[in-house]
Design an enzyme around this catalytic site. Sequence first.
Site, PDB file in Angstrom:
ATOM      1  N   ASN A   9       0.901  -1.156   0.199  1.00  9.71           N
ATOM      2  CA  ASN A   9       0.076  -0.004   0.101  1.00  9.71           C
ATOM      3  C   ASN A   9       1.040   1.356  -0.165  1.00  9.71           C
ATOM      4  OD1 ASN A   9      -1.324   2.211   0.885  1.00  9.71           O
ATOM      5  ND2 ASN A   9      -3.152   0.726   1.780  1.00  9.71           N
ATOM      6  N   ASP A  67      -0.937  -3.484   9.945  1.00 10.21           N
ATOM      7  CA  ASP A  67      -2.365  -3.989   9.615  1.00 10.21           C
ATOM      8  C   ASP A  67      -3.240  -3.148  10.267  1.00 10.21           C
ATOM      9  OD1 ASP A  67      -3.764  -6.074   7.825  1.00 10.21           O
ATOM     10  OD2 ASP A  67      -4.808  -6.306   9.652  1.00 10.21           O
ATOM     11  N   SER A  68      -4.301  -2.627   9.496  1.00 11.71           N
ATOM     12  CA  SER A  68      -4.918  -1.404  10.004  1.00 11.71           C
ATOM     13  C   SER A  68      -6.390  -1.531   9.530  1.00 11.71           C
ATOM     14  CB  SER A  68      -4.272  -0.145   9.444  1.00 11.71           C
ATOM     15  OG  SER A  68      -3.945   0.062   8.324  1.00 11.71           O
ATOM     16  N   PHE A 146      -5.566   8.477   1.940  1.00 12.06           N
ATOM     17  CA  PHE A 146      -5.808   7.455   1.150  1.00 12.06           C
ATOM     18  C   PHE A 146      -6.875   6.726   1.664  1.00 12.06           C
ATOM     19  CE2 PHE A 146      -4.264   3.701   3.641  1.00 12.06           C
ATOM     20  CZ  PHE A 146      -3.283   4.440   4.652  1.00 12.06           C
TER      21      PHE A 146
HETATM   22  P1  ITT Z   1      -1.140  -4.297   2.945  1.00 10.58           P
HETATM   23  O1  ITT Z   1      -1.884  -5.455   3.170  1.00 10.58           O
HETATM   24  O2  ITT Z   1      -0.122  -4.577   1.772  1.00 10.58           O
HETATM   25  O3  ITT Z   1      -0.333  -3.614   4.038  1.00 10.58           O
HETATM   26  P2  ITT Z   1      -3.808  -3.218   2.748  1.00 10.58           P
HETATM   27  O4  ITT Z   1      -4.360  -1.649   1.910  1.00 10.58           O
HETATM   28  O5  ITT Z   1      -4.544  -4.097   2.192  1.00 10.58           O
HETATM   29  O6  ITT Z   1      -2.256  -3.090   2.255  1.00 10.58           O
HETATM   30  P3  ITT Z   1      -4.764  -3.524   5.371  1.00 10.58           P
HETATM   31  O7  ITT Z   1      -4.863  -4.833   4.993  1.00 10.58           O
HETATM   32  O8  ITT Z   1      -4.224  -3.056   6.464  1.00 10.58           O
HETATM   33  O9  ITT Z   1      -3.711  -2.947   4.214  1.00 10.58           O
HETATM   34  O10 ITT Z   1      -5.960  -2.652   5.105  1.00 10.58           O
HETATM   35  C1  ITT Z   1      -6.130  -1.513   5.615  1.00 10.58           C
HETATM   36  C2  ITT Z   1      -7.195  -0.690   4.781  1.00 10.58           C
HETATM   37  O11 ITT Z   1      -7.852   0.054   6.045  1.00 10.58           O
HETATM   38  C3  ITT Z   1      -6.621   0.127   3.895  1.00 10.58           C
HETATM   39  O12 ITT Z   1      -6.585  -0.444   2.620  1.00 10.58           O
HETATM   40  C4  ITT Z   1      -7.641   1.178   3.961  1.00 10.58           C
HETATM   41  O13 ITT Z   1      -8.734   0.959   3.411  1.00 10.58           O
HETATM   42  C5  ITT Z   1      -8.120   1.328   5.417  1.00 10.58           C
HETATM   43  N1  ITT Z   1      -7.241   2.147   6.214  1.00 10.58           N
HETATM   44  C6  ITT Z   1      -5.963   1.858   7.044  1.00 10.58           C
HETATM   45  N2  ITT Z   1      -5.386   2.839   7.280  1.00 10.58           N
HETATM   46  C7  ITT Z   1      -5.959   4.067   6.682  1.00 10.58           C
HETATM   47  C8  ITT Z   1      -5.725   5.384   7.075  1.00 10.58           C
HETATM   48  O14 ITT Z   1      -4.671   5.758   7.544  1.00 10.58           O
HETATM   49  N3  ITT Z   1      -6.518   6.186   6.206  1.00 10.58           N
HETATM   50  C9  ITT Z   1      -7.593   5.810   5.501  1.00 10.58           C
HETATM   51  N4  ITT Z   1      -7.865   4.310   5.310  1.00 10.58           N
HETATM   52  C10 ITT Z   1      -7.057   3.533   6.222  1.00 10.58           C
END
Ligand code: ITT
Length: 195
Positions: A9, A67-68, A146
């Site tokens: 990401n 992971d968020s 994002f």
């Molecule tokens: P990776 O697994 O490759 O790290 P991902 O985008 O799939 O990338 P996650 O599984 O942790 O990551 O999903 C986190 C989602 O939560 C992310 O795609 C966003 O939609 C949302 N998210 C997390 N942090 C955020 C932020 O700071 N601002 C806005 N949305 C966020």
Amino acid sequence: MLLVVGTHNKGKIQEIRQVLGKEAEIKSVSEFSNEEPIEDGNSLKENALIKARHAYYASHLPSFADDSGLFVQALNGAPGIHSSRYAKTDEERIARLLKELGNEPNKDRTAYFGCCIAYYDGKNEFTVEGRCYGTIITQKKGHSGFGYDPVFVPNGFDSTFAELGEEEKNKISHRALALELFKKELLKRNLFANQ
Ligand code: ITT
């Protein structure tokens, strides 16, 4: 110090570099492998560990992962750990979230972003977690950041994360809090000096 981050990401990587860039050179796991780990954990912590271990085995360098997710009160914590799988694009994810919440004035639109960071270097392993509380508004506002940033207003502010911009977001966000704890833990465990 060189650290590999287990994420694809770009938004996350940019924020991580802004907060950690002085202390460490951050490389993406993409430079070592295009394989995606299977995120089948039941919590942010379990999924962060899966991604950190995957980055370590791809690079053989000290690695970490984030992971968020967004946890919305009225949706019983959804989209939560499934935040990125909620729909295909950021646009569609936000559209689904706003649809599920609807416009009823009595709905509880409070929410928090959670971020778990996991570290693994083949020997040492630990996790830290940060949260940022706020409210989901009814229409998108702002263009920076994002994910769900255009609809999330953090407590104590009148603007969304997407309106506040990267610098302000990085002072208060779930990721910024987790990264500060991460730095402290690396120092406490003497891992900055490990290379
Ligand atoms: P990776 O697994 O490759 O790290 P991902 O985008 O799939 O990338 P996650 O599984 O942790 O990551 O999903 C986190 C989602 O939560 C992310 O795609 C966003 O939609 C949302 N998210 C997390 N942090 C955020 C932020 O700071 N601002 C806005 N949305 C966020």
